[in-house]
Design a protein around this motif. Structure first.
Motif, PDB file in Angstrom:
ATOM      1  N   ASP A  79      -1.320  -2.575  -3.784  1.00 25.34           N
ATOM      2  CA  ASP A  79      -2.282  -1.476  -3.731  1.00 25.34           C
ATOM      3  C   ASP A  79      -1.726  -0.265  -2.991  1.00 25.34           C
ATOM      4  OD1 ASP A  79      -4.186  -3.013  -5.058  1.00 25.34           O
ATOM      5  OD2 ASP A  79      -5.069  -3.778  -3.198  1.00 25.34           O
ATOM      6  N   TRP A  80      -0.446  -0.289  -2.664  1.00 28.98           N
ATOM      7  CA  TRP A  80       0.126   0.741  -1.789  1.00 28.98           C
ATOM      8  C   TRP A  80       1.117   1.634  -2.527  1.00 28.98           C
ATOM      9  CZ3 TRP A  80      -1.798   1.233   3.087  1.00 28.98           C
ATOM     10  CH2 TRP A  80      -2.479   0.133   3.630  1.00 28.98           C
ATOM     11  N   ILE A  81       1.057   2.921  -2.196  1.00 29.24           N
ATOM     12  CA  ILE A  81       2.074   3.882  -2.605  1.00 29.24           C
ATOM     13  C   ILE A  81       2.880   4.248  -1.367  1.00 29.24           C
ATOM     14  CG2 ILE A  81       2.508   6.232  -3.424  1.00 29.24           C
ATOM     15  CD1 ILE A  81      -0.059   5.987  -5.046  1.00 29.24           C
ATOM     16  N   TYR A  82       4.202   4.135  -1.452  1.00 28.78           N
ATOM     17  CA  TYR A  82       5.090   4.447  -0.334  1.00 28.78           C
ATOM     18  C   TYR A  82       5.722   5.822  -0.545  1.00 28.78           C
ATOM     19  CZ  TYR A  82       4.702  -0.415   1.182  1.00 28.78           C
ATOM     20  OH  TYR A  82       4.225  -1.630   1.630  1.00 28.78           O
ATOM     21  N   VAL A  83       5.642   6.664   0.480  1.00 30.08           N
ATOM     22  CA  VAL A  83       6.253   7.992   0.480  1.00 30.08           C
ATOM     23  C   VAL A  83       7.419   7.945   1.465  1.00 30.08           C
ATOM     24  CG1 VAL A  83       5.911  10.434   1.000  1.00 30.08           C
ATOM     25  CG2 VAL A  83       4.106   9.129  -0.156  1.00 30.08           C
ATOM     26  N   ILE A  84       8.638   8.154   0.963  1.00 27.79           N
ATOM     27  CA  ILE A  84       9.846   7.828   1.728  1.00 27.79           C
ATOM     28  C   ILE A  84      10.775   9.035   1.822  1.00 27.79           C
ATOM     29  CG2 ILE A  84      11.833   6.272   1.862  1.00 27.79           C
ATOM     30  CD1 ILE A  84      10.209   4.396  -0.070  1.00 27.79           C
ATOM     31  N   VAL A 111       8.365   7.433   6.785  1.00 28.60           N
ATOM     32  CA  VAL A 111       7.871   6.562   5.714  1.00 28.60           C
ATOM     33  C   VAL A 111       6.390   6.317   5.961  1.00 28.60           C
ATOM     34  CG1 VAL A 111       8.085   4.351   4.527  1.00 28.60           C
ATOM     35  CG2 VAL A 111      10.125   5.449   5.479  1.00 28.60           C
ATOM     36  N   GLN A 112       5.575   6.607   4.964  1.00 28.47           N
ATOM     37  CA  GLN A 112       4.135   6.369   5.046  1.00 28.47           C
ATOM     38  C   GLN A 112       3.684   5.661   3.779  1.00 28.47           C
ATOM     39  OE1 GLN A 112       1.843   9.791   6.949  1.00 28.47           O
ATOM     40  NE2 GLN A 112       3.556  10.907   6.084  1.00 28.47           N
ATOM     41  N   LYS A 113       2.575   4.946   3.896  1.00 27.97           N
ATOM     42  CA  LYS A 113       2.036   4.291   2.702  1.00 27.97           C
ATOM     43  C   LYS A 113       0.546   4.579   2.584  1.00 27.97           C
ATOM     44  CE  LYS A 113       1.374  -0.303   4.876  1.00 27.97           C
ATOM     45  NZ  LYS A 113       1.694  -1.752   4.742  1.00 27.97           N
ATOM     46  N   TYR A 114       0.119   4.719   1.329  1.00 28.18           N
ATOM     47  CA  TYR A 114      -1.262   5.068   1.013  1.00 28.18           C
ATOM     48  C   TYR A 114      -1.894   3.957   0.183  1.00 28.18           C
ATOM     49  CZ  TYR A 114      -5.183   7.485  -1.255  1.00 28.18           C
ATOM     50  OH  TYR A 114      -6.429   7.832  -1.730  1.00 28.18           O
ATOM     51  N   ASN A 115      -3.050   3.468   0.625  1.00 30.10           N
ATOM     52  CA  ASN A 115      -3.764   2.430  -0.098  1.00 30.10           C
ATOM     53  C   ASN A 115      -4.713   3.075  -1.090  1.00 30.10           C
ATOM     54  OD1 ASN A 115      -5.889   0.352  -0.716  1.00 30.10           O
ATOM     55  ND2 ASN A 115      -4.607  -0.880   0.631  1.00 30.10           N
ATOM     56  N   VAL A 116      -4.484   2.841  -2.382  1.00 32.14           N
ATOM     57  CA  VAL A 116      -5.257   3.506  -3.421  1.00 32.14           C
ATOM     58  C   VAL A 116      -6.664   2.937  -3.545  1.00 32.14           C
ATOM     59  CG1 VAL A 116      -3.169   4.071  -4.705  1.00 32.14           C
ATOM     60  CG2 VAL A 116      -4.396   1.952  -5.236  1.00 32.14           C
ATOM     61  N   VAL A 117      -6.913   1.773  -2.947  1.00 32.06           N
ATOM     62  CA  VAL A 117      -8.234   1.157  -3.006  1.00 32.06           C
ATOM     63  C   VAL A 117      -9.106   1.622  -1.842  1.00 32.06           C
ATOM     64  CG1 VAL A 117      -9.517  -1.015  -2.972  1.00 32.06           C
ATOM     65  CG2 VAL A 117      -7.359  -0.857  -4.234  1.00 32.06           C
ATOM     66  N   THR A 118      -8.544   1.612  -0.638  1.00 36.23           N
ATOM     67  CA  THR A 118      -9.323   1.969   0.552  1.00 36.23           C
ATOM     68  C   THR A 118      -9.184   3.435   0.946  1.00 36.23           C
ATOM     69  OG1 THR A 118      -7.501   1.333   2.035  1.00 36.23           O
ATOM     70  CG2 THR A 118      -9.088  -0.383   1.419  1.00 36.23           C
TER      71      THR A 118
END
Length: 369
Positions: A79-84, A111-118
């Motif tokens: 469920d995560w998108i990683y921005v690197i 590096v950050q990650k975004y949860n597309v569900v929450t």
């Protein structure tokens, strides 16, 4: 028996179609033109194939107003998108007019990650080596990065590589590649990490110059042996690739860093080490980035692709002519399967303002709730 076989094939095609509708495609954009009281910093948008709709989800946190992240990697796991990583820039209006300029501020290892569900962001451990214009791919639930540039204003690449384990939130250094590379393409193929093309130079060479042979090669990492090998003639062109993706064990490409869409799709023949044009892959996607050669006159602002099942989803954006600042989003889908039917196109969607693609897109499959 024949009718049962036909029904089975029909059910299989329908199941694949329904399965593809559960995917979402994500891309990061920034503002391309200046508008009063509008922040040009990055945001993430989602394309929903099941409804042919775009939704602006969230801004990338940690960026000041009109600060932009470019040439980073964006990949999806679960469920995560990683921005690197990426190149940090400031967009500003210069000369008292409305033209937008950029000032390079540095290279980031964030590096950050975004949860597309929450709809939540989390910080991850930063890269050991900050970089941009690097290769990135996912294999066995881990993220591999390789090459890239480590300083703005420099035409030198790096040979350093590392791997991220999401379960441990930890980056681990890997052996260096045999070549330094940037603007290279990363793809997982046949169980190995392939870093293809790019502006490259042999690690043991002290001479500067256009290293044609290195640019047409690939560095290939075997996770089982923890070792990099060089594969010659995997790209063949002096111009670096734009994207290379794996669909059912086959590699596909559609452009290079000078032209993100060359007018057709190519498939890689690993035995002969050549790229062949895929039959029926000529499409209505504009082949030019200049308004003068298109009709109606539209300037293509971006083009990127994401594999979903046997299909390649192409996201393209065009600047519409006229006094008002508007763009048109188009999504074209090519089915790579034999007798897959070729191209299908979604109805174009227009929106106010202009935008710039800041990284390749990625796709995530929505899990059952």
């Amino acid at each position: 028996m024949g009718s049962v076989s036909t029904l089975s094939r029909h059910h299989c095609r329908r199941s694949q179609e329904e399965d593809s509708q559960r995917y979402r495609v994500y891309a990061s954009f920034c503002g391309r033109n200046h508008a009063p009281n509008v922040n040009m910093s990055n945001w993430i948008s989602c394309f929903n194939p099941s409804s042919n709709s775009w939704h602006r989800l969230a801004s990338i946190p940690g960026l000041l107003e009109n600060h932009v992240l470019k040439r980073f990697a964006m990949v999806g796991i679960g469920d995560w998108i990683y921005v690197i990583g990426g190149r940090h820039c400031l967009k500003y209006v210069g000369g008292g007019g409305s033209s937008v300029h950029e000032n390079e501020l540095g290279v980031l290892g964030n590096v950050q990650k975004y949860n597309v569900v929450t709809d939540t962001w989390r910080k991850c451990k930063p890269l050991k080596t900050p970089r941009f214009n690097f290769a990135c791919t996912v294999a066995d639930g881990k993220i591999y990065v390789a090459g890239g540039q480590t300083a703005v204003g420099s035409a030198e690449g790096t040979s350093s590589t590392e791997v991220y384990d999401p379960a441990l939130d930890e980056w681990k250094s890997l052996p260096d590649m045999n070549t330094t590379r940037y603007k290279c393409a990363g793809v997982t193929w046949q169980g190995k990490i392939h870093v293809v093309g790019g502006f490259a130079k042999s690690g043991n060479s002290d001479t500067l110059g256009p290293y044609i042979m290195e640019r047409s090669s690939a560095d290939v990492y075997d996770p089982k042996l923890d070792k990099w090998d060089v594969v010659t003639r995997m790209w063949e062109l002096d111009v670096p690739p734009y994207q290379i993706v794996n669909v059912d064990g086959n590699l596909f490409s559609s452009g290079d860093c000078l032209n993100a869409w060359k007018g057709h799709i190519e498939a890689y023949d690993g035995r002969l080490k050549i790229w062949n044009v895929v039959d029926g892959s000529m499409s209505p996607i504009s082949t030019s980035d200049t308004a003068e050669s298109n009709w109606p006159p539209m300037e293509r602002m971006y083009c990127t692709m994401a594999p979903i099942g046997t299909k390649l989803y192409f996201l393209a954006g065009y600047r519409l002519p006229g006094e008002r600042s508007r763009c048109r989003n188009e999504v074209h889908v090519f089915n790579t399967a034999a007798n897959g039917g070729g191209w299908t196109c979604f109805e174009p969607i227009e929106e106010e303002g202009e935008k710039e693609l800041c990284s390749h897109c990625c796709a995530l499959k929505m899990m059952d709730s």
